[in-house]
Design an enzyme around this catalytic site. Structure first.
Site, mmCIF file in Angstrom:
data_model
loop_
_atom_site.group_PDB
_atom_site.id
_atom_site.type_symbol
_atom_site.label_atom_id
_atom_site.label_comp_id
_atom_site.label_asym_id
_atom_site.label_seq_id
_atom_site.Cartn_x
_atom_site.Cartn_y
_atom_site.Cartn_z
ATOM 1 N NE ARG A 134 -4.151 -1.598 -0.112
ATOM 2 C CZ ARG A 134 -4.171 -2.621 -0.958
ATOM 3 N NH1 ARG A 134 -3.120 -2.847 -1.730
ATOM 4 N NH2 ARG A 134 -5.231 -3.417 -1.036
ATOM 5 C CD GLU A 163 -1.872 4.052 -5.991
ATOM 6 O OE1 GLU A 163 -2.901 3.583 -6.541
ATOM 7 O OE2 GLU A 163 -1.053 3.341 -5.374
ATOM 8 C CG HIS A 182 -2.369 0.068 -7.349
ATOM 9 N ND1 HIS A 182 -2.774 0.828 -6.279
ATOM 10 C CD2 HIS A 182 -2.488 -1.220 -6.947
ATOM 11 C CE1 HIS A 182 -3.119 0.034 -5.266
ATOM 12 N NE2 HIS A 182 -2.949 -1.218 -5.660
#
Length: 222
Positions: A134, A163, A182
């Site tokens: 994370r 993000e 991601h």
């Protein structure tokens, strides 16, 4: 899947691939392009923070390359042959020994910002940081400063504190850095089916009074 994504980062960084990719973009045939030492994996050490579902398979793959593997986990659930698993309190003592530090930890109040300047300074100057867990577990500006100042050699990141990573962020242009948006588990197959099989198995176990798989400790956030 995520363990393979981690190994992609690890193998590429160990061979100096980012430098050769940059030379390729410039159409430059340069056998001296690599500016970081080559890391021979059979003599290298990896520290995996979080040896759960992703971390324990990553540990297995690393041992297959002959690497020395240490794990950090507050509640170990897997037996991993050849891997020493330590409590969270041992993290700082193990960081100076690692050539690769891999984070697969979830985001909790305890792990938020756990990868910060002080921890990067404990790492070898030739070491790499890899994060597929994370983004909020690391302070991105601290990581960038550690790479820019030579505190560590580089990184491979699939997750970020913010993000999408802003296009003006200086991390984009740093050498010896690999970034993916991601996507480590984006193309994993049969996720819905695997989740359903786990649900059915746990329902059977619950009915039989047997221990359940993948129990979540809500107080710990995972």
């Amino acid at each position: 899947n995520a363990p393979h994504h981690i190994m992609m980062f690890l193998l590429a960084l160990s061979r100096g691939l980012p430098y050769y990719v940059e030379a390729q973009k410039q159409r430059r045939w340069d056998k001296e392009a690599r500016q970081s030492p080559y890391i021979y994996l059979a003599e290298a050490t990896v520290l995996i923070a979080g040896v759960g579902g992703i971390g324990h398979e990553t540990a297995r793959l690393c041992t297959a390359f002959g690497m020395t593997v240490f794990g950090i986990d507050p509640r170990p659930e897997y037996e991993i042959p050849g891997v020493e698993v330590h409590p969270s309190a041992d993290l700082d003592a193990l960081l100076p020994r690692a050539d690769f530090v891999i984070s697969t930890t979830p985001h909790t109040p305890e792990t938020e910002g756990m990868w910060h300047a002080e921890r990067f300074r404990l790492m070898k100057p030739t070491a790499y940081f890899i994060n597929v867990g994370r983004g909020k577990t690391m302070k991105l500006d601290d990581l960038v400063e550690a790479i820019e100042s030579g505190v560590i050699a580089g990184c491979g990141l699939d997750v970020f504190e913010v993000e999408p990573l802003p296009p003006e962020h200086r991390l984009w242009t740093l050498p010896n850095v690999l970034l993916t948006p991601h996507v480590a588990i984006q193309d994993a197959e049969n996720i819905a089916e695997r989740r359903f099989e786990l649900l059915i198995d746990n329902a059977r176990r619950f009915a039989a009074g047997e221990p359940l798989h993948n129990i979540v400790n809500k107080a710990a956030w995972y």
